[in-house]
Scaffold this active site. Structure first.
Site, PDB file in Angstrom:
ATOM      1  N   LYS A  19       0.589  -1.186   0.031  1.00 49.55           N
ATOM      2  CA  LYS A  19      -0.186   0.020   0.160  1.00 49.55           C
ATOM      3  C   LYS A  19       0.902   1.322   0.143  1.00 49.55           C
ATOM      4  O   LYS A  19       0.650   2.088  -0.776  1.00 49.55           O
ATOM      5  CB  LYS A  19      -0.782   0.033   1.179  1.00 49.55           C
ATOM      6  N   ARG A  95     -10.687  -0.400   7.573  1.00 47.92           N
ATOM      7  CA  ARG A  95     -10.247  -1.682   7.552  1.00 47.92           C
ATOM      8  C   ARG A  95     -11.518  -2.636   8.113  1.00 47.92           C
ATOM      9  O   ARG A  95     -11.251  -3.729   8.086  1.00 47.92           O
ATOM     10  CB  ARG A  95      -9.027  -1.776   8.516  1.00 47.92           C
ATOM     11  N   ARG A 129      11.759  -5.235   5.953  1.00 44.47           N
ATOM     12  CA  ARG A 129      11.583  -3.794   5.935  1.00 44.47           C
ATOM     13  C   ARG A 129      12.082  -3.148   6.813  1.00 44.47           C
ATOM     14  O   ARG A 129      12.399  -3.353   7.953  1.00 44.47           O
ATOM     15  CB  ARG A 129      10.103  -3.896   6.078  1.00 44.47           C
ATOM     16  N   ARG A 162       9.963  -1.887  12.357  1.00 39.55           N
ATOM     17  CA  ARG A 162       8.557  -1.623  13.155  1.00 39.55           C
ATOM     18  C   ARG A 162       8.465  -2.703  14.113  1.00 39.55           C
ATOM     19  O   ARG A 162       8.735  -3.838  13.840  1.00 39.55           O
ATOM     20  CB  ARG A 162       7.485  -1.579  12.111  1.00 39.55           C
ATOM     21  N   ARG A 173      -1.620  -9.669  12.474  1.00 37.83           N
ATOM     22  CA  ARG A 173      -2.209  -8.450  11.476  1.00 37.83           C
ATOM     23  C   ARG A 173      -2.767  -9.326  10.337  1.00 37.83           C
ATOM     24  O   ARG A 173      -3.927  -8.774   9.822  1.00 37.83           O
ATOM     25  CB  ARG A 173      -1.233  -7.724  11.172  1.00 37.83           C
TER      26      ARG A 173
HETATM   27  P1  G5P Z   1      -0.166   0.459   8.762  1.00 35.02           P
HETATM   28  O1  G5P Z   1       1.132   0.990   8.847  1.00 35.02           O
HETATM   29  O2  G5P Z   1      -1.143   0.805   7.910  1.00 35.02           O
HETATM   30  P2  G5P Z   1      -0.432  -2.355   7.514  1.00 35.02           P
HETATM   31  O3  G5P Z   1      -0.016  -3.795   8.511  1.00 35.02           O
HETATM   32  O4  G5P Z   1      -1.533  -2.188   7.020  1.00 35.02           O
HETATM   33  O5  G5P Z   1       0.410  -1.404   8.398  1.00 35.02           O
HETATM   34  P3  G5P Z   1       2.107  -2.120   6.026  1.00 35.02           P
HETATM   35  O6  G5P Z   1       2.887  -2.912   6.873  1.00 35.02           O
HETATM   36  O7  G5P Z   1       2.514  -0.708   6.141  1.00 35.02           O
HETATM   37  O8  G5P Z   1       0.794  -2.267   6.168  1.00 35.02           O
HETATM   38  P4  G5P Z   1       2.004  -1.671   3.177  1.00 35.02           P
HETATM   39  O9  G5P Z   1       2.003  -0.349   3.457  1.00 35.02           O
HETATM   40  O10 G5P Z   1       0.952  -2.547   2.561  1.00 35.02           O
HETATM   41  O11 G5P Z   1       1.996  -2.504   4.687  1.00 35.02           O
HETATM   42  O12 G5P Z   1       3.368  -2.303   2.568  1.00 35.02           O
HETATM   43  P5  G5P Z   1       4.602  -1.580   1.879  1.00 35.02           P
HETATM   44  O13 G5P Z   1       5.308  -1.060   3.376  1.00 35.02           O
HETATM   45  O14 G5P Z   1       4.537  -0.693   0.795  1.00 35.02           O
HETATM   46  O15 G5P Z   1       5.698  -2.871   1.651  1.00 35.02           O
HETATM   47  C1  G5P Z   1       5.962  -4.029   2.633  1.00 35.02           C
HETATM   48  C2  G5P Z   1       7.518  -4.151   2.373  1.00 35.02           C
HETATM   49  O16 G5P Z   1       7.643  -4.663   1.179  1.00 35.02           O
HETATM   50  C3  G5P Z   1       8.476  -2.930   2.376  1.00 35.02           C
HETATM   51  O17 G5P Z   1       9.520  -3.151   2.978  1.00 35.02           O
HETATM   52  C4  G5P Z   1       8.427  -2.639   0.633  1.00 35.02           C
HETATM   53  O18 G5P Z   1       9.556  -2.012   0.271  1.00 35.02           O
HETATM   54  C5  G5P Z   1       8.468  -3.987   0.102  1.00 35.02           C
HETATM   55  N1  G5P Z   1       8.057  -4.259  -1.007  1.00 35.02           N
HETATM   56  C6  G5P Z   1       6.989  -3.717  -1.759  1.00 35.02           C
HETATM   57  N2  G5P Z   1       6.832  -4.255  -3.016  1.00 35.02           N
HETATM   58  C7  G5P Z   1       7.651  -5.133  -3.102  1.00 35.02           C
HETATM   59  C8  G5P Z   1       7.657  -6.192  -4.049  1.00 35.02           C
HETATM   60  O19 G5P Z   1       7.328  -6.125  -5.346  1.00 35.02           O
HETATM   61  N3  G5P Z   1       8.728  -6.840  -3.873  1.00 35.02           N
HETATM   62  C9  G5P Z   1       9.543  -7.049  -2.560  1.00 35.02           C
HETATM   63  N4  G5P Z   1      10.454  -7.869  -2.493  1.00 35.02           N
HETATM   64  N5  G5P Z   1       9.153  -5.991  -1.802  1.00 35.02           N
HETATM   65  C10 G5P Z   1       8.503  -5.197  -1.793  1.00 35.02           C
HETATM   66  O20 G5P Z   1      -0.907  -0.246  10.125  1.00 35.02           O
HETATM   67  C11 G5P Z   1      -0.087  -0.551  11.357  1.00 35.02           C
HETATM   68  C12 G5P Z   1      -1.150  -0.559  12.336  1.00 35.02           C
HETATM   69  O21 G5P Z   1      -1.834   0.560  12.596  1.00 35.02           O
HETATM   70  C13 G5P Z   1      -3.207   0.173  13.351  1.00 35.02           C
HETATM   71  C14 G5P Z   1      -3.161  -1.317  13.286  1.00 35.02           C
HETATM   72  O22 G5P Z   1      -2.885  -1.554  14.687  1.00 35.02           O
HETATM   73  C15 G5P Z   1      -2.148  -1.770  12.197  1.00 35.02           C
HETATM   74  O23 G5P Z   1      -1.845  -3.075  12.387  1.00 35.02           O
HETATM   75  N6  G5P Z   1      -4.190   0.676  12.389  1.00 35.02           N
HETATM   76  C16 G5P Z   1      -5.420   0.672  12.088  1.00 35.02           C
HETATM   77  N7  G5P Z   1      -6.230   0.140  13.283  1.00 35.02           N
HETATM   78  C17 G5P Z   1      -7.629   0.452  12.945  1.00 35.02           C
HETATM   79  N8  G5P Z   1      -8.039   0.692  11.809  1.00 35.02           N
HETATM   80  C18 G5P Z   1      -7.194   1.184  11.048  1.00 35.02           C
HETATM   81  N9  G5P Z   1      -7.815   1.756   9.896  1.00 35.02           N
HETATM   82  C19 G5P Z   1      -6.096   1.413  11.143  1.00 35.02           C
HETATM   83  N10 G5P Z   1      -5.094   1.732  10.391  1.00 35.02           N
HETATM   84  C20 G5P Z   1      -3.862   1.294  10.574  1.00 35.02           C
HETATM   85 MG    MG Z   2       2.116   0.976   5.106  1.00 34.04          MG
END
Ligand code: G5P
Ligand code: MG
Length: 221
Positions: A19, A95, A129, A162, A173
């Site tokens: 995302k 979510r 990450r 993180r 998660r």
């Molecule tokens: P967050 O911060 O929103 P998540 O768990 O939804 O956390 P996260 O972990 O931030 O999502 P993302 O943004 O979907 O993941 O993914 P990203 O960071 O872009 O990519 C992940 C990794 O993969 C990175 O290192 C990136 O460089 C790598 N990558 C990307 N593409 C590729 C690829 O093609 N290949 C490879 N090899 N690598 C790749 O929310 C955190 C917490 O906040 C609360 C909750 O507690 C949640 O757990 N929260 C909420 N609680 C209730 N309601 C809500 N709406 C909430 N929103 C947040």
């Molecule tokens: Mg994110």
């Protein structure tokens, strides 16, 4: 510009589905204002605000922060946005179906992009990450490593892993995502604004997302 002329979208997807990665490209190419709810919450935790102290335990264990807290935070941010020209992009919100319904009462989305990435791929990615907490910039030791290992490219400040990227929290998660995602997807399907993108690599998913958005964002605004 009145807010009804703004392009309003959200990006959904499991933890680690990309995302943040895809959002930064949408910002770069379409100029939308990006609001990552995870980043907003982490900023509150870092500043040790009342909300941050409340959210901290839910987040570090991989749980979801209660709906009313997150809805107030997001709607407060959206209502105080200024100098937004094209529109905004929510990342990681809503979510749950109650969050989606609360958002819909205040802001009607134009598009919902959902990233569908297999969980086995995600678990591998998250291990590598590293993030720059103040800016939300995200790196990956294999996919997009920083120029100097362990340090942010722009500020030179140290990167961290993180706390919720520990394997137990990641598993929690992913489980939460599974539980909540079906009603959410159904909700947006019924509204006719959902676009799902399947794949295992952000670089391959991105051209399709870009093509889709190019058909619905009006650059003349
Ligand atoms: P967050 O911060 O929103 P998540 O768990 O939804 O956390 P996260 O972990 O931030 O999502 P993302 O943004 O979907 O993941 O993914 P990203 O960071 O872009 O990519 C992940 C990794 O993969 C990175 O290192 C990136 O460089 C790598 N990558 C990307 N593409 C590729 C690829 O093609 N290949 C490879 N090899 N690598 C790749 O929310 C955190 C917490 O906040 C609360 C909750 O507690 C949640 O757990 N929260 C909420 N609680 C209730 N309601 C809500 N709406 C909430 N929103 C947040
Ligand atoms: Mg994110």
């Amino acid at each position: 510009m009145s807010t009804s002329n703004l392009f309003k979208m959200t990006i959904l997807g499991a933890p680690g589905s990309g995302k943040g990665t895809i959002s930064s490209r949408i910002v770069r190419d379409f100029g939308l204002k990006h609001l990552s709810v995870g980043d907003l919450l982490r900023a509150q935790v870092m500043r040790k605000t009342e909300l941050g102290l409340l959210a901290q335990d839910y987040m570090s264990s991989g749980g979801l922060v209660p709906d009313n807290i997150v809805v107030n935070l997001v709607c407060g941010e959206l209502n105080s946005l200024s100098d937004v020209k094209t529109g905004w992009l929510l990342d990681g919100f809503p979510r749950t179906k109650p969050q989606a319904e609360a958002l819909q009462l205040q802001h009607q989305l134009n598009s919902v992009v959902s990233l569908e990435v297999p969980h086995a791929v995600i678990v591998d990615r998250i291990k590598g990450r590293w993030v720059h907490l103040p800016s939300g910039r995200v790196y990956n030791t294999e996919f997009n490593p920083p120029q100097k290992p362990g340090f942010d490219d722009e500020t030179g400040e140290p990167l961290i892993q993180r706390p919720d990227d520990q394997p137990e929290a990641v598993a929690q998660r992913l489980l939460n995502y599974e539980r909540n995602t079906e009603p959410l997807i159904k909700y947006y399907k019924n509204l006719g604004i959902l676009q799902q993108f399947h794949g295992t690599e952000s670089n391959k998913i991105w051209p399709f997302v870009k093509e889709h958005l190019a058909t619905c964002i009006d650059f003349k605004k």
